[in-house]
Design a protein around this motif. Structure first.
Motif, short mmCIF file in Angstrom:
data_model
loop_
_atom_site.label_atom_id
_atom_site.label_comp_id
_atom_site.label_asym_id
_atom_site.label_seq_id
_atom_site.Cartn_x
_atom_site.Cartn_y
_atom_site.Cartn_z
N VAL A 127 0.83 121.09 8.42
CA VAL A 127 -0.61 121.04 8.18
C VAL A 127 -1.07 119.59 8.06
O VAL A 127 -2.08 119.19 8.63
CB VAL A 127 -0.99 121.87 6.93
CG1 VAL A 127 -2.44 121.64 6.54
CG2 VAL A 127 -0.74 123.35 7.19
N LYS A 128 -0.32 118.77 7.31
CA LYS A 128 -0.66 117.34 7.16
C LYS A 128 -0.64 116.64 8.51
O LYS A 128 -1.54 115.86 8.82
CB LYS A 128 0.34 116.65 6.23
CG LYS A 128 0.06 116.82 4.77
CD LYS A 128 0.98 115.89 3.99
CE LYS A 128 1.66 116.64 2.89
NZ LYS A 128 2.65 115.86 2.17
N LEU A 129 0.40 116.92 9.31
CA LEU A 129 0.51 116.27 10.62
C LEU A 129 -0.66 116.65 11.51
O LEU A 129 -1.25 115.80 12.18
CB LEU A 129 1.84 116.64 11.28
CG LEU A 129 2.07 116.04 12.68
CD1 LEU A 129 2.02 114.52 12.64
CD2 LEU A 129 3.40 116.53 13.24
N ILE A 130 -1.03 117.91 11.52
CA ILE A 130 -2.17 118.36 12.33
C ILE A 130 -3.43 117.63 11.90
O ILE A 130 -4.19 117.13 12.73
CB ILE A 130 -2.34 119.89 12.23
CG1 ILE A 130 -1.19 120.60 12.97
CG2 ILE A 130 -3.69 120.34 12.80
CD1 ILE A 130 -1.09 122.09 12.69
N GLU A 131 -3.67 117.55 10.60
CA GLU A 131 -4.86 116.86 10.09
C GLU A 131 -4.84 115.38 10.46
O GLU A 131 -5.86 114.81 10.85
CB GLU A 131 -5.00 117.04 8.58
CG GLU A 131 -5.45 118.43 8.21
CD GLU A 131 -6.75 118.85 8.90
OE1 GLU A 131 -7.72 118.07 8.90
OE2 GLU A 131 -6.78 119.97 9.45
N MET A 136 -6.65 110.90 13.86
CA MET A 136 -6.32 109.88 14.85
C MET A 136 -7.16 110.07 16.11
O MET A 136 -7.70 109.10 16.66
CB MET A 136 -4.83 109.96 15.18
CG MET A 136 -4.31 108.90 16.07
SD MET A 136 -2.50 109.13 16.14
CE MET A 136 -2.17 108.36 17.69
N ASN A 137 -7.31 111.30 16.54
CA ASN A 137 -8.11 111.59 17.73
C ASN A 137 -9.57 111.21 17.50
O ASN A 137 -10.22 110.65 18.39
CB ASN A 137 -7.96 113.06 18.11
CG ASN A 137 -8.46 113.32 19.50
OD1 ASN A 137 -8.21 112.55 20.43
ND2 ASN A 137 -9.18 114.41 19.67
N ARG A 138 -10.09 111.51 16.33
CA ARG A 138 -11.48 111.12 16.01
C ARG A 138 -11.64 109.61 16.04
O ARG A 138 -12.63 109.08 16.53
CB ARG A 138 -11.90 111.67 14.64
CG ARG A 138 -12.25 113.14 14.65
CD ARG A 138 -12.91 113.59 13.35
NE ARG A 138 -12.10 113.36 12.16
CZ ARG A 138 -11.20 114.20 11.67
NH1 ARG A 138 -10.99 115.37 12.26
NH2 ARG A 138 -10.52 113.90 10.59
N TYR A 139 -10.63 108.91 15.53
CA TYR A 139 -10.66 107.44 15.55
C TYR A 139 -10.80 106.94 16.99
O TYR A 139 -11.64 106.09 17.29
CB TYR A 139 -9.39 106.87 14.90
CG TYR A 139 -9.19 105.40 15.18
CD1 TYR A 139 -9.91 104.44 14.48
CD2 TYR A 139 -8.31 104.99 16.17
CE1 TYR A 139 -9.74 103.09 14.75
CE2 TYR A 139 -8.13 103.63 16.45
CZ TYR A 139 -8.85 102.70 15.74
OH TYR A 139 -8.68 101.37 16.02
#
Length: 145
Positions: A127-131, A136-139
């Motif tokens: 769950v942490k990795l997905i978030e 990262m993608n939003r960045y």
């Protein structure tokens, strides 16, 4: 945090990502994200036909590369290119049943590989990795070029 420390973490992050991308055991996953499979996945997800230029934009491919991929997929019977009824000068790309079968089979192989990763990480870390990956993608989406 000082700029040297930030640069060091930036370098470490880059190195880890480089190692992940370069790991030959990730080949099936990486291949699923680019080239022919990426085009088929994009068409399947959209559930409608797209213009080649739309596909190229969605997948960050140059038009020449997109043309080559579409030619190959058409020869394999995985897509059809048909005139756009709204503008006969343009074509629409449609996935065929054979293309759907192929991309679905590949997705199952990728799912199996990621299932093993989930088992290794456990629920909380997954769950942490997905978030973190979403963050990262939003960045990158917001990054100025």
């Amino acid at each position: 945090m000082g700029s040297n420390e930030e640069a060091n973490y930036g370098e470490q992050l880059y190195n880890v990502l480089f190692e992940i991308i370069g790991n030959k055991k990730n080949a099936i996953i990486l291949e699923s994200l680019r080239g022919e499979n990426a085009v088929l996945t994009c068409l399947l997800r959209n559930e409608e036909e797209l213009h080649p230029s739309e596909l190229a934009e969605k997948l960050s491919l140059v038009p020449g590369r997109m043309t080559d991929i579409l030619k190959t997929l058409e020869k394999k019977g995985m897509i059809r290119r048909e005139p756009d009824p709204a503008d006969r000068r343009r074509v629409l790309v449609k996935i065929t049943p054979k293309g759907v079968r192929d991309v679905t089979e590949r997705r199952e192989k990728v799912r199996a590989q990621y299932s093993g990763l989930y088992q290794a990480l456990g629920l909380n870390d997954t769950v942490k990795l997905i978030e973190l990956l979403k963050k990262m993608n939003r960045y990158f989406d917001e990054m100025k070029t």
